[in-house]
Write an enzyme that holds these catalytic residues in place. Structure first.
Site, PDB file in Angstrom:
ATOM      1  N   GLU A 157      71.030  50.897  -5.003  1.00 20.84           N
ATOM      2  CA  GLU A 157      71.146  52.255  -5.535  1.00 20.84           C
ATOM      3  C   GLU A 157      69.901  52.977  -5.019  1.00 20.84           C
ATOM      4  OE1 GLU A 157      71.931  54.519  -9.772  1.00 20.84           O
ATOM      5  OE2 GLU A 157      70.488  52.879  -9.729  1.00 20.84           O
TER       6      GLU A 157
ATOM      7  N   ASN B 127      71.287  43.166 -26.864  1.00 23.15           N
ATOM      8  CA  ASN B 127      72.616  43.740 -27.042  1.00 23.15           C
ATOM      9  C   ASN B 127      73.529  42.931 -27.958  1.00 23.15           C
ATOM     10  OD1 ASN B 127      73.216  41.537 -25.460  1.00 23.15           O
ATOM     11  ND2 ASN B 127      73.886  42.694 -23.679  1.00 23.15           N
TER      12      ASN B 127
ATOM     13  N   ASP C 138      68.770  37.680 -29.391  1.00 16.60           N
ATOM     14  CA  ASP C 138      68.026  38.920 -29.233  1.00 16.60           C
ATOM     15  C   ASP C 138      66.762  38.916 -30.097  1.00 16.60           C
ATOM     16  OD1 ASP C 138      69.910  39.918 -27.542  1.00 16.60           O
ATOM     17  OD2 ASP C 138      70.771  41.333 -28.960  1.00 16.60           O
TER      18      ASP C 138
ATOM     19  N   ASP D 242      69.688  48.185  -9.168  1.00 19.57           N
ATOM     20  CA  ASP D 242      69.520  49.422  -9.919  1.00 19.57           C
ATOM     21  C   ASP D 242      68.206  50.105  -9.517  1.00 19.57           C
ATOM     22  OD1 ASP D 242      70.197  51.154 -12.320  1.00 19.57           O
ATOM     23  OD2 ASP D 242      68.257  50.352 -12.969  1.00 19.57           O
TER      24      ASP D 242
ATOM     25  N   GLU E 168      70.014  38.646 -19.532  1.00 19.28           N
ATOM     26  CA  GLU E 168      69.800  38.875 -20.960  1.00 19.28           C
ATOM     27  C   GLU E 168      69.157  40.222 -21.282  1.00 19.28           C
ATOM     28  OE1 GLU E 168      70.441  37.920 -23.864  1.00 19.28           O
ATOM     29  OE2 GLU E 168      71.098  35.833 -23.816  1.00 19.28           O
TER      30      GLU E 168
ATOM     31  N   ASP F 209      73.579  36.494 -20.014  1.00 22.53           N
ATOM     32  CA  ASP F 209      73.555  37.105 -21.336  1.00 22.53           C
ATOM     33  C   ASP F 209      74.468  36.342 -22.297  1.00 22.53           C
ATOM     34  OD1 ASP F 209      73.751  38.898 -23.581  1.00 22.53           O
ATOM     35  OD2 ASP F 209      73.044  40.490 -22.256  1.00 22.53           O
TER      36      ASP F 209
END
Length: 775
Positions: free
Chosen positions: A456, A264, A160, A408, A261, A291
């Site tokens: 979505e 987090n 990160d 999304d 990724e 990730d």
């Protein structure tokens, strides 16, 4: 466009965009099809080739590192620009990397870029302002050489941006107070990987209409599972161990919350706090890298290998793997706010390489256009930004074995303009939605090769609420299905839902999907999702409970209009409502989706926005009390019933005609008195009960007929049963009433209770559902 063969040899190209406009997709693709973006070793691994796109940079350098974090670079190399493709490149011999730069293991790297707002000056050094003109210019450029940038096409990133050792996030920011801070030592490094040849198994080829989708978070699936080795809990390896359980439950497709990724890795530094948590992961830092947080093996290449091994485990169990992807915004976020808000932005990757290409901006090019609420729109109408989307999807499909995607806030992908506006237009041939379908073909109706594409179908503001209005090839989360059934269950006397609306939703929403050639299975039917209440909580709370203390809060935001009800606090009624809600999905035409843990009545104690809780609020639990075990059995048997009865999974919308001459229509709707429902009954706002019969013989169903009755009224209603067919009688599979709890709430095949034949009266409890078969 040759994507299927092209991707076996690596990610191909980006397309030419000019300052004046865009080439056509076909022309632009052809211009750079041979270019492989990212850092790629050649076939002999003798050379490492770096390629990155920027139409606006005036200089780009690649900086090489021996280690992922905390150390300075060992080399800085200038890239050359191809004016025709706007691709910057550099080829470095692997022998040089070893002997001259001392890198004998993994090559970590990042880019630094200069441009019109910060021209190159040979006197510049890290942490200086030499050459600076402005943080942003009138063309939207935000170059800053003090910020080391992630390669948009890297296959993995090292860590990160913010870690325990590098907690100062301001080093990535622009603006007067931060622009001269160098991010190199702490920044996420791109990882140059050799190709991985491990198998993802044989992909299931089932038709989308036959799926049962299970939406879950990779970490939450096993983080609290004592049957999984401690080192694997919350990882891809741990998830692989649940393939047998999910197959036994009847799940056919697992849909993971974002696994690309995001920031987090270190959000649980304080395990008793929500500070800085990003549990859900909807702030993407790279669209190709699995990730690292979810890998037990975090070494370079480890996340990729472990992901593929997990996919193979699911494929071996006959389960498809879907992932939730976020191509509407990125983890770079938006303006920091305050008096200097227009100039203070994070520069982590795309923004520092070509801000106007990758982001949709306001008309003055100074701010992001925002239909996401989390930092501004990804520029989905720009061809180069679309390339990244298509190339990313193809990589996850071909190299990483993914069978489908849930997009999304997918309305942003239907944007028909780049800057200064937002307009969803499904007929725009150049929008990202239509390009995805053109280059990554959806799975055929009857199954086979292809992708399952699920939108979505909403975002924030403008004309972004588009349920039922996506282009051909797209399935959708059917928010109108969810809302209508929640209202009918929970808001009697407050919200009006006619029997006609219910009938439409139960039968696959032809009003939404039949008008443009789509089918019932383009409706993804759900009562709850990760974003909101669990199935249990939908019927156990009147309002969200987001301010409770850790570990079930506090969480800001969350929907206020939940259409929930605690069933007057009566626990038996709450469980009945949950059984009824699950039955809605499993008996409706379309594709059912349940959320992880709903099969055992998992609770979040009323928190409906647990995005920031890396805690027991989001981790599935694996012990069962008797109530949970009974609901798990109920769920398993109801799913099995759906899978055993093709009449519930029609490829086309039901017909009201008798297509095979057996004097029974394919589908008939009934009033409680057994008379066929007419338009007056369908449109009657005071009518709260509906029943339907499906002719199983028209679908090669093992039941000659299926009958479902739903009583949405607050008191009992008598249903007069219709004709079950010559020589047939009705048998009860389930009744969701409070009296029918326990492990046999759904009868096993062959043990159904005889109810009788035509004109038998069946008393159905308030707010409950009855399922019968004829034999």
């Amino acid at each position: 466009m040759g994507d299927q063969t092209r991707w076996w040899n690596g990610v191909a190209g980006v397309v030419l965009t000019t300052m004046l406009g865009l080439l056509s997709t076909g022309e632009a693709r052809a211009a750079v099809d041979a270019q492989q973006l990212g850092a790629r070793y050649d076939a002999s691994q003798s050379n490492l080739n770096f390629r990155v796109y920027s139409s606006r940079a005036t200089r780009i350098e690649v900086w090489l590192y021996k280690t992922a974090s905390g150390a300075q670079e060992v080399a800085r190399l200038s890239l050359s620009k191809d004016a025709a493709t706007q691709v910057w490149s550099k080829s470095v011999a692997t022998s040089t990397i070893k002997t001259s730069y001392g890198i004998t293991g993994t090559v970590y790297y990042g880019y630094r870029a200069w441009g019109p707002n910060w021209p190159y000056d040979a006197a510049w050094s890290k942490g200086s302002g030499t050459g600076f003109v402005s943080d942003v210019d009138n063309a939207g450029n935000r170059f800053n050489p003090n910020k080391l940038l992630i390669d948009p096409y890297t296959r993995e990133i090292s860590q990160d941006p913010n870690t325990a050792a590098c907690a100062d996030g301001t080093i990535y920011a622009s603006g007067a107070g931060h622009r001269n801070k160098d991010s190199g030592a702490c920044a996420s490094k791109s990882v140059a990987l050799t190709a991985d040849a491990s198998s993802v198994g044989s992909k299931p080829t089932r038709a989308l209409k036959d799926e049962v989708i299970y939406e879950v978070h990779v970490r939450g699936l096993t983080r609290n599972d004592s049957s999984v080795p401690a080192a694997e809990r919350g990882t891809y390896a741990g998830a692989a161990r649940k393939a047998a359980y999910l197959a036994g439950l009847g799940v056919t497709a697992i849909e993971f919350l974002p696994v690309q990724e995001a920031q987090n890795d270190h959000n649980d530094v304080d395990p008793n706090s929500t500070a800085n948590d990003n549990y859900w992961g909807y702030m993407t830092l790279n669209y190709f890298a699995p990730d690292r947080r979810y890998a037990a093996d975090k070494s370079a290449g480890g996340p990729t290998r472990e992901w593929k091994a997990m996919v193979k485990a699911f494929h071996d169990a006959g389960i498809k793997v879907y992932i939730d992807v976020v191509y509407n915004h990125t983890g770079e976020g938006g303006p920091w706010g305050g008096s200097d808000g227009l100039t203070v932005y994070n520069l982590l990757s795309w923004r520092g390489l070509d801000n106007p290409a990758y982001y949709s901006l306001t008309a003055d090019f100074k701010s992001p256009w925002d239909n996401t609420g989390v930092g501004g729109n990804y520029n989905t109408r720009n061809t180069v930004a679309q390339n990244l989307i298509v190339d990313s999807l193809a990589y996850w499909r071909d190299a990483l074995g993914v069978d489908g995607f849930r997009f999304d806030l997918a309305s942003v992908l239907g944007n028909s303009c780049q800057h200064g506006c937002f307009n969803f237009d499904k007929s725009d041939a150049g929008n990202a939605l239509n390009r995805i379908v053109a280059e990554l073909p959806p799975r055929p109706t009857g199954g086979g090769a292809g992708l399952d594409l699920i939108a979505e179908p909403w975002a924030i503001g403008g004309n972004s609420y588009q349920v039922g209005n996506f282009p051909a090839g797209w399935a959708e989360w059917n928010g109108l299905y969810r809302d209508a059934l929640r209202k009918k269950q929970n808001k009697l006397g407050v919200e009006t839902v006619t029997p006609g609306t219910l009938a439409s939703r139960f039968a696959g929403s032809s009003d939404l999907y039949g008008d443009d050639g789509r089918k019932p299975w383009h409706s993804i039917n759900f009562m709850v999702a990760h974003d909101g209440f669990t199935l249990n909580d939908l019927y156990a709370y009147n309002d969200k409970q987001n301010n409770q203390p850790w570990p079930y809060g506090p969480s800001d935001g969350g929907e206020d209009h939940n259409l929930s009800w605690d069933q007057a606090g009566v626990v038996l009624e709450q469980r009945k409502a949950a059984r009824t809600g699950l039955a809605f999905m499993m008996l409706s035409a379309g594709v059912p989706m349940l959320t992880g843990g709903d099969e055992v009545l998992r609770t979040q104690f009323g928190n409906n926005n647990t995005y920031n809780l890396d805690s027991a609020a989001n981790w599935l639990y694996w012990t069962r009390d008797s109530v949970e075990a009974d609901h798990e059995t109920y769920s398993k048997r109801l799913i099995a019933f759906r899978k055993a009865h093709p009449a519930l999974r029609p490829a086309n919308f039901y017909s009201g005609a008798d297509s095979n001459g057996n004097v029974m229509e394919q589908l008939r709707w009934f009033k409680p008195d057994g008379v066929q429902a007419d338009a007056a009954y369908f449109n009657g706002t005071g009518n709260h009960a509906i029943a339907w019969r499906i002719d199983g013989s028209e679908f090669a169903d093992p039941a000659s007929a299926i009958y479902v009755a739903y009583n949405a009224w607050s008191g009992p209603v008598n249903f007069v049963l219709p004709w079950p067919g010559n020589g047939k009688q009705w048998y009860r599979v389930t009744d969701t009433a409070t009296w029918n709890e326990g492990p046999n709430a759904v009868a096993l095949p062959g043990s159904e209770t005889l109810i009788g034949g035509e004109n038998v009266t069946y008393g159905l409890q308030a707010r409950s559902l009855l399922l019968l078969i004829a034999r």
